[in-house]
Scaffold this motif. Structure first.
Motif, short mmCIF file in Angstrom:
data_model
loop_
_atom_site.label_atom_id
_atom_site.label_comp_id
_atom_site.label_asym_id
_atom_site.label_seq_id
_atom_site.Cartn_x
_atom_site.Cartn_y
_atom_site.Cartn_z
N PHE A 115 23.47 -0.92 81.63
CA PHE A 115 22.50 -1.56 82.27
C PHE A 115 22.93 -2.89 83.06
CE2 PHE A 115 18.85 -4.51 82.36
CZ PHE A 115 18.00 -3.65 82.92
N LYS A 116 23.98 -3.41 82.15
CA LYS A 116 24.32 -4.75 82.84
C LYS A 116 25.17 -4.38 84.17
CE LYS A 116 28.06 -6.63 81.51
NZ LYS A 116 28.93 -6.79 82.55
N GLN A 117 26.10 -3.53 84.27
CA GLN A 117 26.50 -3.01 85.37
C GLN A 117 25.62 -2.41 86.41
OE1 GLN A 117 27.62 -2.09 82.38
NE2 GLN A 117 29.62 -2.47 82.02
N GLY A 417 25.38 2.96 94.14
CA GLY A 417 26.93 3.11 93.99
C GLY A 417 27.42 2.84 92.43
N MET A 418 26.92 1.91 92.06
CA MET A 418 27.20 1.73 90.48
C MET A 418 26.72 2.64 89.57
SD MET A 418 28.88 -1.09 90.40
CE MET A 418 29.10 -0.94 88.49
N ILE A 419 25.74 3.46 89.88
CA ILE A 419 25.24 4.67 89.21
C ILE A 419 26.35 5.71 89.40
CG2 ILE A 419 23.55 6.41 89.09
CD1 ILE A 419 21.45 4.32 89.21
N ASN A 420 26.66 5.84 90.57
CA ASN A 420 27.74 6.94 90.85
C ASN A 420 29.07 6.61 90.10
OD1 ASN A 420 26.11 8.79 92.50
ND2 ASN A 420 26.27 7.48 94.23
N LEU A 421 29.54 5.44 90.21
CA LEU A 421 30.69 5.14 89.42
C LEU A 421 30.71 5.03 88.07
CD1 LEU A 421 33.50 3.78 89.96
CD2 LEU A 421 32.50 1.54 89.62
N SER A 422 29.71 5.04 87.50
CA SER A 422 29.53 5.30 86.11
C SER A 422 29.55 6.76 85.66
CB SER A 422 27.95 4.89 85.44
OG SER A 422 27.12 5.71 85.91
N HIS A 423 29.78 7.68 86.56
CA HIS A 423 29.62 9.20 86.32
C HIS A 423 30.97 9.23 85.87
CE1 HIS A 423 25.93 10.11 88.81
NE2 HIS A 423 25.56 9.64 87.45
N SER A 424 32.12 8.53 86.24
CA SER A 424 33.33 8.76 86.13
C SER A 424 33.84 8.51 84.68
CB SER A 424 34.36 8.09 86.99
OG SER A 424 34.03 6.60 86.99
N ASP A 425 32.97 7.69 83.79
CA ASP A 425 33.17 7.28 82.57
C ASP A 425 33.00 8.64 81.55
OD1 ASP A 425 33.53 5.85 80.26
OD2 ASP A 425 32.08 4.79 80.31
N SER A 426 34.30 8.95 81.11
CA SER A 426 34.38 10.29 80.00
C SER A 426 33.64 9.89 78.68
CB SER A 426 35.90 10.23 79.54
OG SER A 426 36.37 9.22 79.06
N LEU A 427 33.56 8.35 78.41
CA LEU A 427 32.72 8.21 77.25
C LEU A 427 31.31 8.67 77.20
CD1 LEU A 427 32.84 6.55 74.63
CD2 LEU A 427 32.02 4.59 75.60
N TRP A 428 30.57 8.91 78.26
CA TRP A 428 29.42 9.12 78.44
C TRP A 428 29.25 10.39 79.29
CZ3 TRP A 428 25.59 7.34 75.37
CH2 TRP A 428 25.89 6.18 74.80
N ALA A 429 30.10 11.11 79.42
CA ALA A 429 30.44 12.58 80.05
C ALA A 429 29.40 13.62 79.58
CB ALA A 429 31.62 13.03 80.53
N THR A 430 28.43 13.76 79.83
CA THR A 430 27.36 15.04 79.53
C THR A 430 26.79 15.63 80.64
OG1 THR A 430 25.42 13.67 78.98
CG2 THR A 430 27.14 13.91 77.28
N PHE A 440 16.51 7.55 86.52
CA PHE A 440 16.39 5.80 86.31
C PHE A 440 16.28 5.07 87.96
CE2 PHE A 440 18.51 1.55 85.71
CZ PHE A 440 17.69 1.03 85.02
N CYS A 441 17.40 5.54 88.70
CA CYS A 441 17.41 5.04 89.94
C CYS A 441 16.08 5.35 90.84
CB CYS A 441 18.74 5.55 90.55
SG CYS A 441 18.92 5.14 92.36
N ALA A 442 15.45 6.49 90.57
CA ALA A 442 14.46 6.82 91.42
C ALA A 442 13.02 5.98 90.93
CB ALA A 442 14.04 8.35 91.33
#
Length: 468
Positions: A115-117, A417-430, A440-442
């Motif tokens: 959320f902060k990012q 852009g931040m939402i797309n960037l967060s998709h590269s985090d394997s910690l939450w990759a599902t 959430f963005c919409a």
């Protein structure tokens, strides 16, 4: 029948009428409206089932809701995961988690973790109080400005257009901006802060000369417009000087900005700049001066004929290639200029539509009163024209707000852009990570765009008193 018999018959008839006449001495209590005309049933009869075609459309819409709504509610609420620390909380058994096989639902802990990012981008944690304070100052000025019953409108507008942008700029960047000059070549004067202010004086003289040329071409007195220009350039000089003062804040570069904060910065700047520019361009396009009209037409048609993605790409990649050595602009500043000019071209056509809708008699009446051109526009024409085109203006604002997502193509990490960037985090990759983030963005974009549309409808109802 003789006259005597006729009078006798008439007297008898009157006497009989008096005998059967009845005059109510008390008003009858009003009866309640039929149950089919009031309440929910009455509203449904008037708005949903008033005719076979509307009934058919209502049934079709209900069928679509029956197909779509259960799946949406199941995914976002009933099957959603609301707590967790990593991807295993939102994974089924086959993916290493504990949820049942084939589970599909939103992963809201991932939104909470990022959320902060999503809101502030990569802004340094110790300095987060600065963008939070900017948000508070922004809504503290915006809310009373939008509510008609709140007093001190002039002071609020001065705060939102003058004080808040300067305070927000200093808080977000840290101030202490260095200047090196932008007009004179280095052979004449070396880059320094003194050279910047010399260049600024030369630029002010050039702008005053242009204003004098335009006003004189319209057979007007150029002294007052030149004085206003000098006041504006003087105020801008004060703003630039304050921005160069060291307030002891840590400088935060714009590449560290991002998220919804950057979306608001681009949208608010574009909205605030496009409206006055659009009005000026619309007046210029309807001007009797061939040069002013030609320049306005060329500007509007050029920016309307180029896609916004191309504008952003040119401002980010191509513009630095044409600048002299040593002259650079911040990428965010270039994007802001491109978005503002692009929106101003569309806004100009919206305002021009309102100007053309004003009857010729309004112009003739204003001129008959002896008003000058600017007095006529300020007091008679523009208030009516802008009231007419409120839906078009708000529509342009909403389009601009959504188009801010295109800045990601030049490397600026806005909300999307931040939402797309967060998709590269394997910690939450599902498998549900991307769907959850886009929902959430919409929702956030819909919240702001629908709010602007509703406020537009409210202002239309409030101002549209002369056309009903």
């Amino acid at each position: 029948m003789s006259d005597t018999d006729s009078q006798t018959a008439l007297h008898r008839a009157e006497a009989g009428a008096l005998e059967i006449a009845y005059v109510r001495e008390q008003l009858v209590e009003p009866l309640p409206a039929p149950a089919s005309e009031v309440g929910v049933i009455g509203w449904m009869r008037k708005n949903l089932f008033n005719g076979w075609f509307n009934t058919l459309l209502t049934l079709f819409a209900l069928w679509l809701l029956y197909l779509i709504l259960p799946g949406v509610l199941n995914f976002t609420i009933f099957n959603a995961v609301w707590s967790g620390t990593d991807r295993l909380a939102c994974s089924d058994i086959n993916q290493g988690g504990e949820l049942y096989e084939g589970w599909k639902g939103a992963c809201w802990p991932y939104i909470g973790a990022y959320f902060k990012q999503f809101i502030f981008g990569r802004y340094p944690d110790p300095e987060l109080w600065r963008p939070i304070l900017v948000f508070i100052l922004f809504f503290a000025g915006l809310i009373p400005m939008l509510i008609p019953s709140v007093p001190f409108k002039r002071e609020t507008i001065i705060y939102m257009l003058g004080i808040f942008p300067l305070v927000a700029f200093i808080l977000l960047t840290g101030g202490n901006i260095g200047y090196n000059g932008f007009l004179l070549p280095g052979a004449i004067m070396a880059d320094s802060e003194l050279k910047f202010w010399v260049d600024y004086l030369i630029l002010t003289a050039i702008i005053c000369a242009v204003v004098h040329f335009i006003v004189r071409g319209m057979d007007g007195d150029s002294r007052r417009p030149i004085i206003l220009t000098l006041i504006c350039m003087g105020l801008l000089g004060v703003v630039l000087f304050i921005a160069s003062v060291d307030f002891g804040l840590t400088f935060v570069e714009t590449p560290q900005w991002g998220g919804f904060m950057m979306t608001l910065v681009i949208a608010v700047t574009g909205i605030a700049a496009s409206l006055p520019l659009g009005i000026a361009l619309a007046l210029g396009r309807r001007s009797d001066m061939p040069v002013v009209k030609l320049l306005s037409v060329v500007f509007i048609e050029f920016w309307r004929g180029v896609p916004l993605i191309t504008v952003l790409f040119m401002s980010s990649v191509l513009l630095p290639l044409f600048l002299p050595d040593g002259v650079t602009f911040d990428k965010l500043l270039r994007a802001l200029i491109g978005v503002a000019l692009f929106s101003a071209a569309y806004m100009a056509e919206v305002v021009r539509g309102g100007l053309q809708a004003i009857p010729k008699g309004q112009y003739e009446g204003a001129m008959a009163l002896g008003l000058s051109y600017w007095q006529m526009m300020q007091k008679i024409i523009l208030p009516q024209a802008l009231k007419i085109v409120i839906p078009g203006i708000v529509n342009t604002f909403i389009g601009l707000f959504k188009d801010t997502t295109l800045v990601s193509i030049i490397g600026l990490l806005d909300f999307l852009g931040m939402i797309n960037l967060s998709h590269s985090d394997s910690l939450w990759a599902t498998p549900v990570q991307a769907i959850t983030s886009y929902i959430f963005c919409a929702f956030i974009f819909f919240l702001f765009c629908y709010g602007m549309a509703r406020y537009s409808n409210y202002m239309e109802r409030r101002l549209d008193t002369g056309h009903r």
